[in-house]
Enzyme design. Sequence first.
Site, PDB file in Angstrom:
ATOM      1  CG  ASP A   1       2.328 -10.673  -9.157  1.00 50.91           C
ATOM      2  OD1 ASP A   1       3.062  -9.688  -8.962  1.00 50.91           O
ATOM      3  OD2 ASP A   1       2.745 -11.737  -9.653  1.00 50.91           O
TER       4      ASP A   1
ATOM      5  CG  HIS B   1       3.489  -0.170  -6.954  1.00 44.89           C
ATOM      6  ND1 HIS B   1       3.151  -1.504  -6.877  1.00 44.89           N
ATOM      7  CD2 HIS B   1       4.852  -0.143  -7.002  1.00 44.89           C
ATOM      8  CE1 HIS B   1       4.251  -2.238  -6.876  1.00 44.89           C
ATOM      9  NE2 HIS B   1       5.293  -1.445  -6.956  1.00 44.89           N
TER      10      HIS B   1
ATOM     11  CG  LEU C   1     -15.336  -5.615   3.485  1.00 45.80           C
ATOM     12  CD1 LEU C   1     -15.385  -7.094   3.071  1.00 45.80           C
ATOM     13  CD2 LEU C   1     -15.119  -4.755   2.233  1.00 45.80           C
TER      14      LEU C   1
HETATM   15  C1  FPP Z   1       2.713  -6.818  -6.579  1.00 49.70           C
HETATM   16  O1  FPP Z   1       3.015  -6.393  -7.871  1.00 49.70           O
HETATM   17  C2  FPP Z   1       2.146  -5.736  -5.823  1.00 49.70           C
HETATM   18  C3  FPP Z   1       2.673  -5.219  -4.675  1.00 49.70           C
HETATM   19  C4  FPP Z   1       3.922  -5.715  -4.066  1.00 49.70           C
HETATM   20  C5  FPP Z   1       2.034  -4.083  -4.006  1.00 49.70           C
HETATM   21  C6  FPP Z   1       0.557  -4.054  -4.017  1.00 49.70           C
HETATM   22  C7  FPP Z   1       0.121  -2.650  -3.891  1.00 49.70           C
HETATM   23  C8  FPP Z   1      -0.971  -2.095  -4.475  1.00 49.70           C
HETATM   24  C9  FPP Z   1      -1.965  -2.860  -5.225  1.00 49.70           C
HETATM   25  C10 FPP Z   1      -1.220  -0.648  -4.377  1.00 49.70           C
HETATM   26  C11 FPP Z   1      -1.162  -0.113  -3.014  1.00 49.70           C
HETATM   27  C12 FPP Z   1      -2.166  -0.716  -2.128  1.00 49.70           C
HETATM   28  C13 FPP Z   1      -2.541  -0.176  -0.976  1.00 49.70           C
HETATM   29  C14 FPP Z   1      -3.547  -0.860  -0.143  1.00 49.70           C
HETATM   30  C15 FPP Z   1      -1.994   1.112  -0.520  1.00 49.70           C
HETATM   31  P1  FPP Z   1       4.526  -6.404  -8.368  1.00 49.70           P
HETATM   32  O2  FPP Z   1       5.100  -5.076  -8.119  1.00 49.70           O
HETATM   33  O3  FPP Z   1       5.252  -7.554  -7.730  1.00 49.70           O
HETATM   34  O4  FPP Z   1       4.342  -6.641  -9.896  1.00 49.70           O
HETATM   35  P2  FPP Z   1       5.358  -7.375 -10.904  1.00 49.70           P
HETATM   36  O5  FPP Z   1       5.191  -8.853 -10.661  1.00 49.70           O
HETATM   37  O6  FPP Z   1       4.844  -6.952 -12.222  1.00 49.70           O
HETATM   38  O7  FPP Z   1       6.726  -6.888 -10.604  1.00 49.70           O
END
Ligand code: FPP
Length: 224
Positions: free
Chosen positions: A12, A29, A122
């Site tokens: 997150d 992201h 893994l």
């Molecule tokens: C949460 O942060 C994250 C996500 C919903 C997406 C996770 C994706 C990645 C780490 C990159 C892509 C990964 C792969 C495997 C391709 P948020 O956007 O909810 O953050 P915020 O709480 O600051 O809004």
Amino acid sequence: MNPLNHVAIIMDGNGRWGLKHKKSRNAGHKAGLVIVEKIIQETIKKKIKYLTLFAFSTENWKRPKKEINYLFNLLENFLKKKIKDLHSKNIKLKIIGFKKFSKKLNHLLDTSERKTSKNTKLQINLALNYGSRLELIYAIKKLIRVKKKIDTENINQYLLTKNIPEPDLLIRTGNTRRLSNFLLWQLAYSEIYFEKKLWPDFNEKDYSKIIKKFKKTKRNYGNI
Ligand code: FPP
């Protein structure tokens, strides 16, 4: 010292990181994906057998289309570029979630899973369009349909995480203390660590520190 077989992570804070650095949420992201690769390497180094990453929830469809498209493009490019490398490192990729994406992405996910299915170093479980409540509803409905007893063992058999051991450790970055519909059944006895850093700021050192703490924690499983 506790053995550590399975780590699950709620990655997150990407969006906030992107905005904080005067960029877009999507820049967060992109930066988050770099950390995913670092944490995979570190997980191998630590000889941990399962790593489950929450990449997209059943609730994330509420986000702006531009962000959703960006995330899926990122995933598509990542798999196209890296699946060979993951395979050569003996890594197995498993998608946990409801595979209702574009035909192209469904195909890419299926071929990536198939290609790596025999690998043993893994197992990465990528939670994509995953939601724990829906997973449980489907499992229980199925048990009723096949007239099986509704008990722990049978529910485990019908979850998307069938044959995957329960996480020993859950890490959530981003300074937020909630589970967000992630592995609600499977986390019943997991140790949970909430990390203040946003996911793109998280690093191998932070990961190692949490693991060190985890290893020293007394796990009771209801006993004393
Ligand atoms: C949460 O942060 C994250 C996500 C919903 C997406 C996770 C994706 C990645 C780490 C990159 C892509 C990964 C792969 C495997 C391709 P948020 O956007 O909810 O953050 P915020 O709480 O600051 O809004």
